[in-house]
Enzyme design. Structure first.
Site, mmCIF file in Angstrom:
data_model
loop_
_atom_site.group_PDB
_atom_site.id
_atom_site.type_symbol
_atom_site.label_atom_id
_atom_site.label_comp_id
_atom_site.label_asym_id
_atom_site.label_seq_id
_atom_site.Cartn_x
_atom_site.Cartn_y
_atom_site.Cartn_z
ATOM 1 N N ARG A 129 2.435 33.817 29.122
ATOM 2 C CA ARG A 129 3.373 33.038 29.932
ATOM 3 C C ARG A 129 4.679 32.778 29.193
ATOM 4 O O ARG A 129 5.714 32.504 29.817
ATOM 5 C CB ARG A 129 2.702 31.747 30.422
ATOM 6 N N GLU A 189 -9.081 26.013 18.376
ATOM 7 C CA GLU A 189 -9.959 24.852 18.441
ATOM 8 C C GLU A 189 -11.384 25.242 17.987
ATOM 9 O O GLU A 189 -12.005 24.566 17.189
ATOM 10 C CB GLU A 189 -9.979 24.338 19.878
HETATM 11 P P1 AMP Z 1 -2.136 25.704 21.159
HETATM 12 O O1 AMP Z 1 -2.180 26.876 20.212
HETATM 13 O O2 AMP Z 1 -3.329 24.817 21.035
HETATM 14 O O3 AMP Z 1 -0.823 24.950 21.065
HETATM 15 O O4 AMP Z 1 -2.235 26.303 22.620
HETATM 16 C C1 AMP Z 1 -1.124 26.824 23.242
HETATM 17 C C2 AMP Z 1 -1.429 28.093 23.997
HETATM 18 O O5 AMP Z 1 -2.596 27.984 24.783
HETATM 19 C C3 AMP Z 1 -0.284 28.407 24.950
HETATM 20 O O6 AMP Z 1 -0.071 29.815 24.941
HETATM 21 C C4 AMP Z 1 -0.765 27.892 26.280
HETATM 22 O O7 AMP Z 1 -0.380 28.751 27.329
HETATM 23 C C5 AMP Z 1 -2.283 27.828 26.149
HETATM 24 N N1 AMP Z 1 -2.833 26.520 26.576
HETATM 25 C C6 AMP Z 1 -3.465 25.633 25.757
HETATM 26 N N2 AMP Z 1 -3.876 24.559 26.431
HETATM 27 C C7 AMP Z 1 -3.484 24.745 27.720
HETATM 28 C C8 AMP Z 1 -3.602 23.954 28.925
HETATM 29 N N3 AMP Z 1 -4.191 22.753 28.940
HETATM 30 N N4 AMP Z 1 -3.045 24.455 30.052
HETATM 31 C C9 AMP Z 1 -2.430 25.651 30.044
HETATM 32 N N5 AMP Z 1 -2.298 26.437 28.959
HETATM 33 C C10 AMP Z 1 -2.831 25.999 27.804
#
Ligand code: AMP
Length: 178
Positions: free
Chosen positions: A66, A103
């Site tokens: 995205r 995670e």
């Molecule tokens: P992070 O690495 O934990 O910051 O996760 C970010 C990535 O995971 C991005 O590419 C987001 O598109 C996706 N992502 C993580 N959590 C969500 C969520 N609650 N809703 C949509 N996309 C998420």
């Protein structure tokens, strides 16, 4: 009824919550209603463009998938290169790769070699900042090629996960925060 001019409220209203996707306990922030609304999409690009139009950017790096949508549109507006960072095995030419903590477990990201010139000013774009692990991985790839990460930009920030702190001291622009 007149159209709302409160950009934050309009964009927020175009982000749909999908409970338990892709797995139980995750509240997925779905940006497809925002993409379907030309005015909302313009508002997001306006918010980013206003923030970065005075900054000398050589490249925008968009994170699969995205991040491609917003990053590529913004690169066209700001007249800079667009460079995709992808999940492993998708890019056809020789790549640099980083692994980063998720995670649960580990993820990897790849970028074509020689995508970023030595000393290039780079903005990293994704749709959403959660824990920040993905953005940290993308920044590592940019720095591996000699680029300077000037800032990160996200449409949505999940502030309760404190991803912003992992990206410090690089500035973070997010359009809406939950
Ligand atoms: P992070 O690495 O934990 O910051 O996760 C970010 C990535 O995971 C991005 O590419 C987001 O598109 C996706 N992502 C993580 N959590 C969500 C969520 N609650 N809703 C949509 N996309 C998420």
């Amino acid at each position: 009824m007149p159209l709302s001019t409160d950009r934050g409220a309009v964009i927020r209203g175009l982000i749909r919550d999908i409970p338990d996707f892709p797995k139980k306990g995750i509240l997925f922030k779905d940006i497809t209603p925002l993409l379907a609304d030309p005015r909302g999409f313009h508002m997001v690009l306006d918010a980013f463009a206003e923030e970065f139009v005075g900054t000398h950017l050589d490249a925008i790096v968009g994170i699969e998938s995205r991040g491609f949508i917003f990053g590529a549109a913004l690169a066209a507006r700001l007249n800079c290169s667009f460079v995709p960072v992808r999940k492993p095995g998708k890019l056809p030419a020789a790549v640099d790769r980083v692994s980063y903590a998720l995670e649960y477990g580990e993820g990897s990201l790849e970028m074509h070699k020689h995508s970023i010139a030595e000393g290039a000013n780079v903005l990293i774009v994704d749709d959403l900042l959660a824990t920040g692990g993905t953005a940290v991985g993308a920044a590592e790839l940019v720095r591996k090629q000699g680029g300077i990460v000037l800032a990160f930009a996200f449409v949505v920030e999940l502030a309760f996960l404190s991803g912003r702190e992992r990206l410090m001291p690089v500035p973070v622009k997010s359009v809406v925060t939950f």
